[in-house]
Design a protein around this motif. Structure first.
Motif, PDB file in Angstrom:
ATOM      1  N   ILE A 167       1.122  -1.073   0.350  1.00 12.70           N
ATOM      2  CA  ILE A 167       0.592   0.162   0.286  1.00 12.70           C
ATOM      3  C   ILE A 167       1.042   1.202   0.089  1.00 12.70           C
ATOM      4  N   MET A 168       2.329   1.052   0.524  1.00 13.05           N
ATOM      5  CA  MET A 168       2.487   2.522   0.858  1.00 13.05           C
ATOM      6  C   MET A 168       3.306   3.176  -0.353  1.00 13.05           C
ATOM      7  N   PRO A 169       3.396   2.539  -1.195  1.00 13.51           N
ATOM      8  CA  PRO A 169       4.283   3.215  -2.762  1.00 13.51           C
ATOM      9  C   PRO A 169       2.537   3.689  -3.777  1.00 13.51           C
ATOM     10  N   LYS A 170       1.385   3.459  -3.012  1.00 11.29           N
ATOM     11  CA  LYS A 170       0.190   3.791  -3.714  1.00 11.29           C
ATOM     12  C   LYS A 170      -0.252   5.424  -3.055  1.00 11.29           C
ATOM     13  N   LEU A 211      -3.583  12.597   2.183  1.00 11.20           N
ATOM     14  CA  LEU A 211      -2.565  11.990   2.105  1.00 11.20           C
ATOM     15  C   LEU A 211      -1.950  11.822   4.037  1.00 11.20           C
ATOM     16  N   ASN A 212      -1.788  12.838   4.848  1.00 10.13           N
ATOM     17  CA  ASN A 212      -1.571  12.778   5.826  1.00 10.13           C
ATOM     18  C   ASN A 212      -2.211  11.399   6.850  1.00 10.13           C
ATOM     19  N   GLU A 213      -3.694  11.542   6.146  1.00 11.38           N
ATOM     20  CA  GLU A 213      -4.222  11.216   6.856  1.00 11.38           C
ATOM     21  C   GLU A 213      -4.424   9.221   7.342  1.00 11.38           C
ATOM     22  N   MET A 214      -4.146   9.171   5.384  1.00 12.38           N
ATOM     23  CA  MET A 214      -3.682   7.552   5.104  1.00 12.38           C
ATOM     24  C   MET A 214      -2.321   7.352   5.599  1.00 12.38           C
ATOM     25  N   TYR A 215      -1.276   8.241   5.397  1.00 12.66           N
ATOM     26  CA  TYR A 215      -0.162   7.904   6.076  1.00 12.66           C
ATOM     27  C   TYR A 215       0.470   7.385   7.531  1.00 12.66           C
ATOM     28  N   GLY A 216      -1.022   8.289   8.080  1.00 10.83           N
ATOM     29  CA  GLY A 216      -0.979   7.808  10.001  1.00 10.83           C
ATOM     30  C   GLY A 216      -1.730   6.276   9.870  1.00 10.83           C
ATOM     31  N   ILE A 228       6.465  11.266   0.055  1.00 12.02           N
ATOM     32  CA  ILE A 228       4.690  11.801   1.646  1.00 12.02           C
ATOM     33  C   ILE A 228       5.622  12.104   2.795  1.00 12.02           C
ATOM     34  N   PHE A 229       7.065  12.775   3.221  1.00  9.36           N
ATOM     35  CA  PHE A 229       7.345  13.564   4.032  1.00  9.36           C
ATOM     36  C   PHE A 229       7.658  14.800   3.419  1.00  9.36           C
ATOM     37  N   ASP A 230       8.192  15.187   2.235  1.00  3.96           N
ATOM     38  CA  ASP A 230       8.491  16.316   1.666  1.00  3.96           C
ATOM     39  C   ASP A 230       7.014  17.018   1.754  1.00  3.96           C
ATOM     40  N   VAL A 280       6.613  16.196   7.828  1.00  2.00           N
ATOM     41  CA  VAL A 280       7.278  14.388   8.252  1.00  2.00           C
ATOM     42  C   VAL A 280       8.534  15.127   8.003  1.00  2.00           C
ATOM     43  N   LEU A 281       9.629  14.710   9.257  1.00  2.00           N
ATOM     44  CA  LEU A 281      11.281  14.756   8.961  1.00  2.00           C
ATOM     45  C   LEU A 281      11.652  12.872   8.694  1.00  2.00           C
ATOM     46  N   GLY A 282      12.400  13.100   7.240  1.00  2.00           N
ATOM     47  CA  GLY A 282      12.549  11.753   7.169  1.00  2.00           C
ATOM     48  C   GLY A 282      13.795  11.355   7.625  1.00  2.00           C
ATOM     49  N   ALA A 283      14.450  10.941   6.373  1.00  2.00           N
ATOM     50  CA  ALA A 283      15.967   9.977   7.368  1.00  2.00           C
ATOM     51  C   ALA A 283      17.140  10.822   7.031  1.00  2.00           C
TER      52      ALA A 283
END
Length: 652
Positions: free
Chosen positions: A551-554, A569-574, A639-641, A645-648
């Motif tokens: 699911i993540m890449p979609k 997008l923010n809600e789905m990622y959460g 997604i983070f951008d 959200v601060l990424g890696a």
């Protein structure tokens, strides 16, 4: 002098007596608007009177108080504030409203019944002067103050008064809006205005105004015969401490909550034929419900017909559209005679199914299901995150109406189950082997769990290529069993105790089949958890994570709306993270876990069994791999951008 003072006091006596009951025509004048029913209700100018028949004195009524209309932030229309049993009693030219409790009882023919009465004096809620006596010695009392003063059981609950810093109920801005009498109940609507230091809306007004609806419903003169509760079959219920028993200790008896269902044709029932009940269970759909969802809410109710067929009844339960004012001008969704699915304009992501039982017997008298508009958002999130890896219907922000309708139907059935007396059964889903949830034939027959009362949402176990597996829960094996156990009449039994052997035998028929087990949500039993599927949390979690990785890449594609921001997008990622946390929690409970299978002393073996060392070690290995090591598959810079959200990047 002294004799003159005594003479004046003597003259005052007759004058005081004349302030007592007045002639009927002087109280209930020609201008009165009257409505006959359980009591005849009269409106004379701004006063409201009950005319109480002598036969109704001492009878028990249950008073159900609901918020009918409210301001933003103060509950929701249809929210029940409480229910209390009362009786009206006379003492000379006074009438008193007393609150009744059935928490302690004793056989009225036994001496100890006197001790029970002496220990349970019924508190007086309000007292009234008899304003007049009517024909057949009816008692006329002015009940306006009962509803327009701050009587605890009829207003906002104490926690709201504290929360909103309520100082008082303002009598100048509080009034009776309407009062209607029916054969078995009286419906009263009151506009209530409180002075409030912290009103949640329009705070500059310094006040809160709500409309309360009070249903005073006559309880059956002869209570329904109660059915004893058994912890092995899940039911809500009522409890009584019975001091009239012969045991050498205080006995607390619990009776299940259920609707009164009696066969129209007992002979046909005894022949094994399906029979209609004397009185059908009917749910009405709130007229405020969006039209496109009405058929699905109705179907969610009607789905329970199959369970009642297992109990020997046909057409036992049905949902209908609420009648229009033209069809029935007396109908009200607040009326305690009716079970209603109330549709609430609320951003709460939930629905709830309370019911009002007769405390003497457990008989369910009515129910108002609370259906919050925004439960659809919760359903969207669950369905997408749990099934989108294999389900094209879940890959979008807004579902097709038919898809959402079926999800609404599922929740409708679940909430109706509560109003039939059934609590959550979190043990149910653990009876299925995890891999069976990947089978189209198995899930077509059994869905995702044997009980719709489990929190077994959608099929997150199934993998791409598994075929047309079932995604949704539905009325299952356990639901049919529990309804049959609670509602099937035991013809010939004259008391709850005479039913006990039969009820116990019904349980023993299935005691070795895990599909028929009941369990509360538990932090120690890995087979009795919320939001889980299958008999092995590790295996189910691995399948679930495999689907989350798909699911993540979609997410950016499936959250796209033309011209929209990135809120979805923010809600789905959460939701991806929340689902991952659920899988971790399901497995964590295995470590140190204990299986709890309810039994009584006549069954073989104990109730508690420690989870095997092998299963616990496997759980630790899973947690080490999936939780103690960074789940890098959830790190997506694109997604983070977009969601902040601060990424890696640059870490290390």
């Amino acid at each position: 002098d002294g004799r003159g003072g005594q003479a004046r006091q003597a003259r005052a006596g007759p004058a005081a007596a004349r302030t007592g009951p007045k002639p009927y025509k002087d109280v209930i004048t020609a201008k009165a608007k009257s409505d006959p029913g359980a009591f005849t209700v009269h409106q004379v100018a701004d006063k409201w009177y009950y005319e109480i028949p002598r036969a109704m004195l001492g009878r028990e009524f249950i008073v159900v108080s609901r918020i009918a209309e409210t301001a933003s932030g103060i509950g929701y229309g249809g929210t029940m504030n409480g229910s209390n049993v009362v009786r009206w009693v006379r003492n000379g030219d006074k009438v008193y409203l007393r609150q009744v409790s059935f928490s302690t009882v004793a056989d009225s023919t036994k001496p100890i019944a006197m001790a029970v009465r002496n220990s349970n004096v019924e508190p007086i809620i309000a007292g009234f002067d008899v304003a007049s006596y009517g024909a057949d010695s009816t008692l006329v009392v002015d009940v306006t103050p009962l509803y327009t003063t701050d009587v605890a059981m009829l207003g906002l609950p104490s926690f709201m008064k504290t929360q909103y810093q309520i100082r008082r109920l303002d009598p100048a801005r509080t009034y009776l809006e309407s009062m209607r009498s029916f054969p078995k109940n009286i419906e009263t609507r009151v506009v209530m205005t409180y002075d409030a230091g912290a009103a949640p809306s329009n705070p500059s007004a310094g006040s809160i105004t709500i409309v309360m609806n009070h249903s005073m419903l006559l309880l059956p003169e002869k209570p329904m015969m109660a059915r004893l509760m058994d912890s092995r079959v899940g039911y809500f219920g009522v409890q009584q401490t019975d001091y009239g028993r012969e045991e050498d200790r205080v006995i607390r008896r619990r009776f299940i909550s259920r609707w009164r269902l009696e066969p129209k044709d007992t002979a046909a029932f005894l022949r094994g034929e399906l029979v209609e009940p004397v009185k059908q269970i009917v749910y009405y759909i709130d007229p405020a419900t969006p039209e496109k969802w009405v058929p699905y809410l109705i179907q969610g109710v009607n789905d329970w017909q199959a369970a009642f067929e297992a109990a020997g009844f046909k057409n036992a339960i049905v949902a209908k559209r609420a009648p229009t004012p033209a069809e029935d001008p007396e109908f009200s969704v607040d009326d305690a005679r009716y079970a209603v699915i109330r549709y609430l304009a609320s951003d709460i992501e939930n629905a709830s199914g309370p019911h009002v039982p007769d405390p003497r017997s457990g008989e369910i008298l009515e129910s108002h299901i609370q259906w919050y508009h925004n439960v659809m958002n919760l359903l969207r999130n669950w369905y997408l995150i749990q099934t989108a890896a294999i389900n094209p219907n879940a890959r979008m922000v807004d579902f097709d109406d038919k898809v959402m309708g079926e999800l609404i139907r599922f929740v409708s059935s679940h909430e109706v189950g509560h109003t039939l007396g059934l609590p959550h059964n979190m043990k149910a889903s653990s009876s299925y082997p995890v891999d069976s949830l990947r089978s189209p034939t198995f899930t077509a027959k059994y869905a995702t769990a044997p009980s719709i009362m489990d929190y077994a949402r959608f099929n997150y176990v199934a993998q791409p290529g598994d075929g047309a597996v079932a995604m949704n829960p539905r009325i299952g094996v356990y639901d049919k069993y529990s309804i049959s156990w609670g509602y099937r009449p035991i013809i010939g039994a004259k008391s709850p105790d005479e039913e006990k052997a039969t009820l116990d035998q019904w349980i023993k028929l299935h005691e070795n089949d895990p599909m028929y087990r009941f369990g509360d949500p538990s932090g120690t039993d890995p087979g009795s958890q919320t939001e889980d599927l299958g008999d092995d949390g590790v295996k189910a979690g691995r399948y679930g994570i495999m689907n989350l990785k798909r699911i993540m890449p979609k997410l950016m594609e499936w959250s796209y709306e033309k011209g929209a921001d990135y809120t979805q997008l923010n809600e789905m990622y959460g939701q991806v993270g929340a689902q991952w946390q659920r899988y971790m929690g399901h497995v964590l409970t295995i470590v140190g876990g204990v299986d709890y299978t309810r039994k009584n002393m006549d069954q073989v073996g104990g109730q508690y069994t420690a989870i095997t060392e092998a299963r616990q070690r496997e759980a630790v290995r899973f947690l080490t791999a999936e939780a103690l090591q960074t789940p890098t598959w959830m790190i997506d810079e694109a997604i983070f951008d977009r969601v902040g959200v601060l990424g890696a990047k640059g870490v290390g």
